[in-house]
Motif scaffolding. Sequence first.
Motif, PDB file in Angstrom:
ATOM      1  N   ILE A   1       0.840  -1.204   0.000  1.00  0.00           N
ATOM      2  CA  ILE A   1       0.000   0.000   0.000  1.00  0.00           C
ATOM      3  C   ILE A   1       0.871   1.248   0.000  1.00  0.00           C
ATOM      4  O   ILE A   1       0.611   2.207  -0.725  1.00  0.00           O
ATOM      5  CB  ILE A   1      -0.947  -0.001   1.225  1.00  0.00           C
ATOM      6  N   SER A   2       1.959   1.215   0.803  1.00  0.00           N
ATOM      7  CA  SER A   2       2.806   2.404   0.901  1.00  0.00           C
ATOM      8  C   SER A   2       3.430   2.735  -0.450  1.00  0.00           C
ATOM      9  O   SER A   2       3.526   3.915  -0.819  1.00  0.00           O
ATOM     10  CB  SER A   2       3.883   2.216   1.966  1.00  0.00           C
ATOM     11  N   VAL A   3       3.844   1.712  -1.210  1.00  0.00           N
ATOM     12  CA  VAL A   3       4.400   1.974  -2.540  1.00  0.00           C
ATOM     13  C   VAL A   3       3.339   2.602  -3.443  1.00  0.00           C
ATOM     14  O   VAL A   3       3.600   3.565  -4.170  1.00  0.00           O
ATOM     15  CB  VAL A   3       4.957   0.676  -3.175  1.00  0.00           C
ATOM     16  N   GLY A   4       2.104   2.074  -3.336  1.00  0.00           N
ATOM     17  CA  GLY A   4       1.009   2.633  -4.123  1.00  0.00           C
ATOM     18  C   GLY A   4       0.749   4.090  -3.788  1.00  0.00           C
ATOM     19  O   GLY A   4       0.605   4.926  -4.685  1.00  0.00           O
ATOM     20  N   VAL A   5       0.731   4.401  -2.478  1.00  0.00           N
ATOM     21  CA  VAL A   5       0.473   5.777  -2.050  1.00  0.00           C
ATOM     22  C   VAL A   5       1.576   6.697  -2.540  1.00  0.00           C
ATOM     23  O   VAL A   5       1.328   7.788  -3.069  1.00  0.00           O
ATOM     24  CB  VAL A   5       0.347   5.837  -0.506  1.00  0.00           C
ATOM     25  N   PHE A   6       2.841   6.222  -2.417  1.00  0.00           N
ATOM     26  CA  PHE A   6       3.973   7.037  -2.871  1.00  0.00           C
ATOM     27  C   PHE A   6       3.857   7.319  -4.371  1.00  0.00           C
ATOM     28  O   PHE A   6       4.025   8.456  -4.806  1.00  0.00           O
ATOM     29  CB  PHE A   6       5.292   6.329  -2.556  1.00  0.00           C
ATOM     30  N   SER A   7       3.539   6.270  -5.143  1.00  0.00           N
ATOM     31  CA  SER A   7       3.438   6.452  -6.589  1.00  0.00           C
ATOM     32  C   SER A   7       2.328   7.436  -6.926  1.00  0.00           C
ATOM     33  O   SER A   7       2.502   8.310  -7.780  1.00  0.00           O
ATOM     34  CB  SER A   7       3.151   5.122  -7.288  1.00  0.00           C
ATOM     35  N   PHE A   8       1.204   7.317  -6.230  1.00  0.00           N
ATOM     36  CA  PHE A   8       0.087   8.224  -6.492  1.00  0.00           C
ATOM     37  C   PHE A   8       0.504   9.676  -6.263  1.00  0.00           C
ATOM     38  O   PHE A   8       0.271  10.550  -7.096  1.00  0.00           O
ATOM     39  CB  PHE A   8      -1.107   7.865  -5.607  1.00  0.00           C
ATOM     40  N   LYS A   9       1.169   9.922  -5.125  1.00  0.00           N
ATOM     41  CA  LYS A   9       1.603  11.297  -4.822  1.00  0.00           C
ATOM     42  C   LYS A   9       2.624  11.776  -5.843  1.00  0.00           C
ATOM     43  O   LYS A   9       2.601  12.931  -6.278  1.00  0.00           O
ATOM     44  CB  LYS A   9       2.212  11.350  -3.427  1.00  0.00           C
ATOM     45  N   LEU A  10       3.538  10.846  -6.234  1.00  0.00           N
ATOM     46  CA  LEU A  10       4.560  11.206  -7.221  1.00  0.00           C
ATOM     47  C   LEU A  10       3.903  11.641  -8.525  1.00  0.00           C
ATOM     48  O   LEU A  10       4.258  12.671  -9.099  1.00  0.00           O
ATOM     49  CB  LEU A  10       5.478  10.007  -7.447  1.00  0.00           C
TER      50      LEU A  10
END
Lengths: 121, 333
Positions: free
Chosen positions: B272-281
């Motif tokens: 989930i954290s990777v997904g959230v980071f990618s979304f913000k990026l």
Amino acid sequence: MECTLRPYLPIAVYGALVLGTGFSLTLASSIFGPRVRRLEKESTYECGSLPLGSSRERFSVKFYLVAILFVLFDIETVFLVPWAVVYRSMGLFGLLEMLAFMGILLLGFVYAWKRGGFDWE
Amino acid sequence: MTWSPILLDVIRAVLIFAAVMTLVPFLVLAERRISAWIQNRVGPNRVGPMGTLQPLADVIKLVFKEEIVPARADRVLYSLGPLLSFAPAAIAFAAIPVGRGLQVVDMSVGVLFVITATSLAVYGISFGGWASNNKFSLLGGLRSSAQIISYEIAMGLALISVIMTTGSVSLSQISEGQTSFLCWNIFRQPIAFVIFFTAAFAENNRLPFDLPECESELVGGYHTEYSGMKFGMYFLAEYVAMIVMSAMVVTLFLGAWSPGFALPEGLLGTVISVGVFSFKLFAVLFFYIWVRWTLPRFRYDQLMHLGWKSLVPLAMANIVVTGIVVTIWDAVQ
């Protein structure tokens, strides 16, 4: 094998990947591309006309000034980093030291400003 | 058994590098499509479904193009230019945590590493500009060097106030400190956020600060004389640098990989954290492209004045205010 550089192994791998990609891309076009040499093609691009004089011209002294100012202020910034990390554990002493340091920095900044160091006409 | 963590490290490094390099072509495509959308035209949509293979076609074309080296160019520096522009930007990404506990190396001085690596890119641009033996290139390279180093001061000073609040220069620790929504540094350091983001645009030579290229004045700036994949590398470097700077904005100010509340333990939380980071990026990258078609280009003197006469004093004032507030806050607590 126990050594302190162990945690940095991944960055060696990563760096090797980056450099490998970089070198192969740099060479890519000269390997795969055609090579037909012509005098006109290899002359300096100047929208079709022949270039006048040398390209190694003198340029504005302003650029040197910016470089010198950069060195000064960047060193100040680097000095600030270790101090900023421990700032919260220093309490009031830290605040006073910070004010003194920033005061001196501001003095230099105002001097450079008043002497026209940041003007760019 | 000692080999398995080493193997894991290597796999992680390879995966993160592959992810960044895969992101670049899609970012180029996204930029072209979004630009087209903003300007009310169609954009590339012929190669592959919705134009998704367009970047691949572009790369193949660039690789098979003839490489023209100007006769009087400095050949060594000319070849080093694109490499020195691309490598530092790409290496900088090694320190950025792309998810909870997921980064190439957890460096204790992550912030400094990224700033150091990205500032090396100025060599690539000034070498390229000087070695091409062209007046436009020389001017583009000089302008770019002056611009990048000027905005680096503001960026560095903005970072100081962030470091003062977080008390750490490790990017993983800065990320951990922003797990709850209100602890995001954008709320604690709004001024530093604005300064950093503005400086990031200037560092990447993006509009409204794209003076090094400045088509209408300098032909193509420092890469006027570059062709084939060497030109492609400058292009690549620009986009990699853009990804690195956006990742820094996300990590330092926008809560890194945290969605604003605690994540579940274990593998699920990491994913989930990777997904959230990618979304913000992606959100920050979209903002980059959006700004490109919203603001006109600055004039060079305006650019220098904004950097030295506005952002630097503002950042210095921000450090003093942060210092006072932090001391009072800690005394009250």
